[in-house]
Design an enzyme around this catalytic site. Structure first.
Site, short mmCIF file in Angstrom:
data_model
loop_
_atom_site.label_atom_id
_atom_site.label_comp_id
_atom_site.label_asym_id
_atom_site.label_seq_id
_atom_site.Cartn_x
_atom_site.Cartn_y
_atom_site.Cartn_z
N SER A 250 -2.45 -1.62 -2.85
CA SER A 250 -3.88 -1.70 -3.03
C SER A 250 -4.49 -1.94 -1.88
O SER A 250 -4.01 -1.71 -0.91
CB SER A 250 -4.03 -3.00 -3.93
OG SER A 250 -3.82 -4.13 -3.26
N LYS A 251 -6.06 -1.71 -2.00
CA LYS A 251 -7.04 -1.72 -0.98
C LYS A 251 -6.62 -2.63 -0.18
O LYS A 251 -6.66 -2.39 1.26
CB LYS A 251 -8.24 -1.82 -1.25
CG LYS A 251 -8.76 -1.00 -2.25
CD LYS A 251 -8.67 -1.49 -3.69
CE LYS A 251 -7.66 -0.83 -4.50
NZ LYS A 251 -7.12 -1.64 -5.70
N ARG A 252 -6.21 -3.89 -0.34
CA ARG A 252 -5.86 -4.94 0.59
C ARG A 252 -4.57 -4.53 1.67
O ARG A 252 -4.55 -5.25 2.60
CB ARG A 252 -5.70 -6.38 -0.05
CG ARG A 252 -4.25 -6.50 -0.60
CD ARG A 252 -4.46 -7.81 -1.53
NE ARG A 252 -3.56 -7.71 -2.68
CZ ARG A 252 -2.12 -7.85 -2.71
NH1 ARG A 252 -1.82 -7.98 -1.32
NH2 ARG A 252 -1.29 -7.54 -3.48
#
Length: 495
Positions: A250-252
């Site tokens: 995911s983006k993190r």
RNA sequence: GCCGGUAUCGUCUAGGGGUCAGGACGGGUGGUUCUCAGCCAUCAAACCGGGGUUCGAAUCCCCGUACCGGUACCA
């Protein structure tokens, strides 16, 4: 004839996981001279947008995954947007009801939710209780007269159902775990199960290559193929891509969109090679670098790994570096141009009369670059008029004992050097060091800061020659001026 | 909870009844050198656990465990 499809839902940009799924589909099609279909699953109008569609197409184009049928190119099974095929799903659902494979359900979503939550509280696995399957004809007639909203549910048989997955082998489910699922919502929109199966059947899809997260959907879809009397395609469920912490990427974890990688200076050929080897391996051999045609020639669904794979940016960087080095000078300069341009460092002369010089600079910088965008930082002192001095470097080498005099002496020596090339400049600097009784390194380090503003650069003499005598002399003067102007508070740059 | 899947160096993987368990990324060390990168050399690093089967198991079987996915009128 093999027909495969990539069917993204345009609720975001093209994710690396989706990109790899698309790649595997594409490779399979190209490997067998089949057809690669691109179909947009935009039945969820709230979450879909045309911008997202274009974003996904851009991602596929960047990777070089061309589709034979789909948006913009059309094809015999157009339209390729599910939002434009809604009537077909409705008709199919009606047909299934008429044939007894499905039935109308008048239960409200809220009522079902309440029942489910109650069941879950007591620890019982919930399945739709078939309230509406048991409805008497009179009840149905009454509900119809009242124009009560109705969904369509498939009547799931209580038998074992399974399939042979190309990557996992035999996978079986017990029918008792499959509930009478909704295929047509009360608003007339199909659910995923209906729309995929309808379209895959109609479009003649022979191989369904998709993410692992769909395995548990497969038995429901198998039921639909059966009810429709359609041949079942071969399934291949490819494992998911995870972040370094083994959680779904995911983006993190950093960039997840392929277009973002394009922006960051990665090459599509590197991304393709990297993605291909993430969860797939050609088997024998220690080869890591594969051209597109290598990949096509060797691809096989059976060699896809069963377990999830961690996305490693470090390895991507390595692939990128490999492909960067393989680029011919002209090609490299063409690809570097956008990065330099957006940093305001591009000059049209680099593609014209200063072309050879520009190529030479890139060549010199290349071993230090992993990404196209790296050239901006690496070549700043070549491309910008104004030098950016690293304060630490200045303190360390320019403010050193005797640095000023050394530089002035070197400047004088270089002034009338002829020719001004790597051999002569190096000889001059070394001779100067000896006559002044210092290590050549001392002079070289000071000179490097004067010419580049930093402590690290390619070979100093190569840099000097590419900078040219004029700029070299000027930068030495600037460095000397800098020393004189700010000598009072030497290293007072807190924080 | 239930259903399904997966398990080889930190990561991606090869292999698969008898191998020194191979490669790549990353990491360590040494060398080259004016710094950095690169390059060369070199090192460390793995078969999830427990039971079987077998002369022999990392490989086959069973049981655990862990992780991932699903469990919607999302896709």
């Amino acid at each position: 004839m093999i027909r495969v499809r990539f069917a993204p839902s345009p609720t975001g940009y093209l994710h690396v996981g989706g990109a790899r799924t698309a790649l595997f589909n594409w490779l399979l099609a190209r490997r067998h001279g089949g057809v690669f279909v691109l179909r947009i699953e935009d039945t969820d109008a709230d979450r879909s947008s045309t911008d997202m569609v274009e974003g996904i197409l851009d991602g596929l184009r960047w990777l070089g995954l061309d589709w034979d049928e789909g948006p913009h190119v059309g094809g015999p099974y157009a339209p390729y947007f599910q939002s434009q095929r809604l009537d077909r799903y409705r008709t199919t659902a009606e047909r299934l009801v008429a044939e007894g494979h499905a039935y109308y359900c008048y239960c409200s979503p809220d009522a079902i939710k309440t029942k489910r939550e109650a069941a879950e509280r007591t620890g019982v696995a919930w399945r739709y209780d078939r309230t509406c399957l048991a409805l008497a004809a009179a009840d149905i007639a009454a509900k119809e007269r009242a124009h009560q909203a109705r969904a369509v549910r498939v009547r799931a048989p209580e038998r074992r159902i399974g399939f042979d997955d190309a990557v996992h082998g035999r996978i079986e489910f017990d029918g008792s775990h499959i509930e009478d699922f909704v295929i047509l919502r009360s608003d007339g929109h199909p659910t995923y199960h209906l729309s995929v199966v309808c379209d895959d059947v109609e479009m003649g899809i022979t191989h369904v290559v998709r993410g692992d997260d769909h395995v548990s959907n497969t038995p429901k879809q198998l039921l639909l193929y059966d009810a429709l009397g359609a041949p079942v395609p071969r399934f291949a469920h490819v494992p998911l891509i995870m972040g370094p912490d083994k959680k779904r990427l995911s983006k993190r974890h950093g960039a997840t969109s392929v277009i973002e990688y394009a922006r960051q200076g990665y090459l599509p050929e590197a991304m393709v090679n990297f993605l291909a080897l993430l969860g797939w391996s050609p088997g024998s051999g220690d080869q890591e670098l594969f051209t597109r045609s290598d990949l096509i020639a060797r691809f096989a669904l059976e060699r896809i790994s069963g377990g999830n794979a961690v996305f490693s940016v470090e390895k991507l960087d390595w692939f990128n570096q490999q492909y960067l080095w393989m680029l011919a000078p002209d090609e490299l300069s063409r690809r570097v141009q956008p990065s330099l341009a957006s940093a305001g460092l591009w000059r049209s002369s680099y593609a014209a009369d200063r072309r050879d010089w520009f190529h030479a600079v890139l060549q010199l910088l290349k071993p230090r670059a992993k990404k196209l965008t790296d050239f901006v930082q690496l070549g700043q002192y070549f491309f910008a008029d104004e030098l950016v001095y690293d304060p630490t470097a200045v303190d360390q080498h320019l403010r050193a004992e005797g640095a000023r005099d050394h530089l002035l002496a070197v400047q004088a020596a270089l002034d009338d050097l002829d020719p001004f090339d790597v051999r002569t400049t190096e000889a001059a600097v070394r001779a100067m060091a000896e006559s002044r009784g210092v290590n050549a390194a001392t002079l070289i380090h000071a000179l490097r800061v004067a010419l580049t503003g930093r402590t690290a650069s390619p070979g100093l003499f190569e840099v000097a020659v590419l900078l040219g005598r004029h700029r070299v002399l000027a930068r030495i003067s600037s460095a000397v001026a800098l020393m004189e102007s700010s000598s009072a508070p030497p290293q007072s740059h807190p924080s």
